[in-house]
Design an enzyme around this catalytic site. Structure first.
Site, short mmCIF file in Angstrom:
data_model
loop_
_atom_site.label_atom_id
_atom_site.label_comp_id
_atom_site.label_asym_id
_atom_site.label_seq_id
_atom_site.Cartn_x
_atom_site.Cartn_y
_atom_site.Cartn_z
N HIS A 125 0.49 -1.36 -0.27
CA HIS A 125 -0.23 -0.15 -0.31
C HIS A 125 0.86 1.15 -0.27
O HIS A 125 0.15 2.28 -0.26
CB HIS A 125 -0.93 -0.04 1.14
N ASP A 162 -2.52 -10.59 -2.47
CA ASP A 162 -3.63 -10.11 -1.54
C ASP A 162 -3.93 -9.55 -1.85
O ASP A 162 -5.34 -9.59 -2.60
CB ASP A 162 -2.58 -9.50 -0.44
N HIS A 164 -6.39 -7.15 -0.65
CA HIS A 164 -6.42 -5.35 -0.92
C HIS A 164 -5.54 -5.87 -1.89
O HIS A 164 -4.47 -6.11 -2.34
CB HIS A 164 -6.03 -5.01 0.13
N ASP A 246 -4.58 -12.95 2.94
CA ASP A 246 -5.66 -12.54 3.87
C ASP A 246 -7.06 -12.48 2.92
O ASP A 246 -8.30 -12.27 3.14
CB ASP A 246 -5.61 -10.74 3.83
ZN LIG Z 1 -4.07 -7.47 3.13
#
Ligand SMILES: [Zn+2]
Length: 309
Positions: A125, A162, A164, A246
């Site tokens: 991120h 991931d 996200h 995740d």
């Molecule tokens: Zn994540």
């Protein structure tokens, strides 16, 4: 040739505070899982500190200084509500990015066939000039630009599974035709980016969002029909993985339903492409994963496949 695990004990000392999902126990769970009998051939190496030069290939000096200046002398400090630093967070962040550079060195030189970096804080991120989402420096991007600058591995593909979207890696890669960023992620979900229409300046960003409750069939379909063909077409000199776990069925932060075997399958497929295009070179880097048992077992499945690649 071996699979090498890069990690450092100081990554356990990055303390995000009570109840924070991105906690030291995550890395403890991963390292404990990799102590099992299956992993006795896994070579272990200590992650060095990244140099400013290495990180500055990705992040402006002002960002590096801002992160280091945010490190508190005691207690906690936040660069935002989610992204919390403790006194040893700066050192942990430098080891995390340094692990990926060392992994690239090991794989590029042929000392290792592939490598896994068990590090935190995570990185995907972190944008060029912004720490966010538990991430300070973009570890995988630092490794990608290191591969190019030092080893002449010009074309680097990152696959990010991931749950996200890796807005930071996309931000760093999107205007460079020799960098490919591919992501499967749940949408809608934090950080809100990763629409299929976000293709990068050169068509070098490939986003395959999945709806909440999607599982193995949807993930494998997106991989087989979108991500893997894009990497094959790109003909990378190095494949890197932003390995977040995740998207696992048991993860508390998201609602996809992948199982350990899905992560193993994806790893195997990426390994096949690496064998086709780049001498089997793969560098994988830990990102998210917040159910400790799921993280440990999915990560072990991932590393087992790297060792079998
Ligand atoms: Zn994540």
């Amino acid at each position: 040739m071996l699979t090498t695990l890069f990690t450092h004990p100081i990554c356990l000392e990055h303390d995000t505070g009570l109840g924070h999902p991105e906690c030291s126990d995550r890395l403890r769970a991963v390292l404990a899982a990799l102590e099992a009998e299956d992993f006795h051939l896994l070579e272990r190496a200590e992650a060095p500190l990244a140099t400013t030069e290495q990180i500055a290939r990705v992040h402006p000096l002002a960002h590096i200084e801002r992160v280091m200046a945010a490190v508190p002398e005691d207690g906690h400090a936040g660069v935002d509500a989610d992204t919390v630093l403790s006194p040893l967070s700066g050192q942990a962040a430098l080891r995390a990015a340094g692990a990926v550079c060392a992994a690239v060195d090991s794989v590029a030189s042929g000392r290792s066939r592939n490598a896994f970096c068990a590090v935190r804080p995570p990185g995907h991120h972190a944008e060029r000039a912004k720490a966010m989402g538990f991430c300070l420096f973009n570890n995988v991007a630092v490794g990608a630009l290191h591969a190019r600058a030092v080893h002449g591995l010009q074309r680097v593909a990152v696959m990010d599974f991931d749950v996200h979207h890796g807005n930071g890696t996309q931000d760093i890669f999107q205007d460079d035709p020799d960098l490919l960023y591919c992501s499967t992620h749940q949408s809608p979900l934090y950080p809100g980016t990763g629409d299929p229409g976000e293709k990068g300046e050169y068509g070098n960003c490939v986003n395959a969002p999945l709806p909440a409750m999607a599982g193995s069939p949807e993930f494998r379909h997106a991989m087989a029909h979108i991500v893997l063909p894009a990497i094959d077409h790109f003909k990378p000199d190095l494949i890197m993985i932003s390995a977040g776990f995740d998207a696992h069925s048991r993860d508390p932060l998201a609602s996809l339903h992948l199982m350990d075997d899905d992560f193993a399958w994806a790893t195997r497929k990426l390994g096949d492409l690496a064998r086709t295009h780049c001498g089997a070179r793969v560098v994988s880097v830990l990102e998210g994963g917040y159910n400790l048992r799921a993280l440990a077992s999915a990560c072990a499945a991932h590393v087992r496949e790297l060792m079998a690649a």
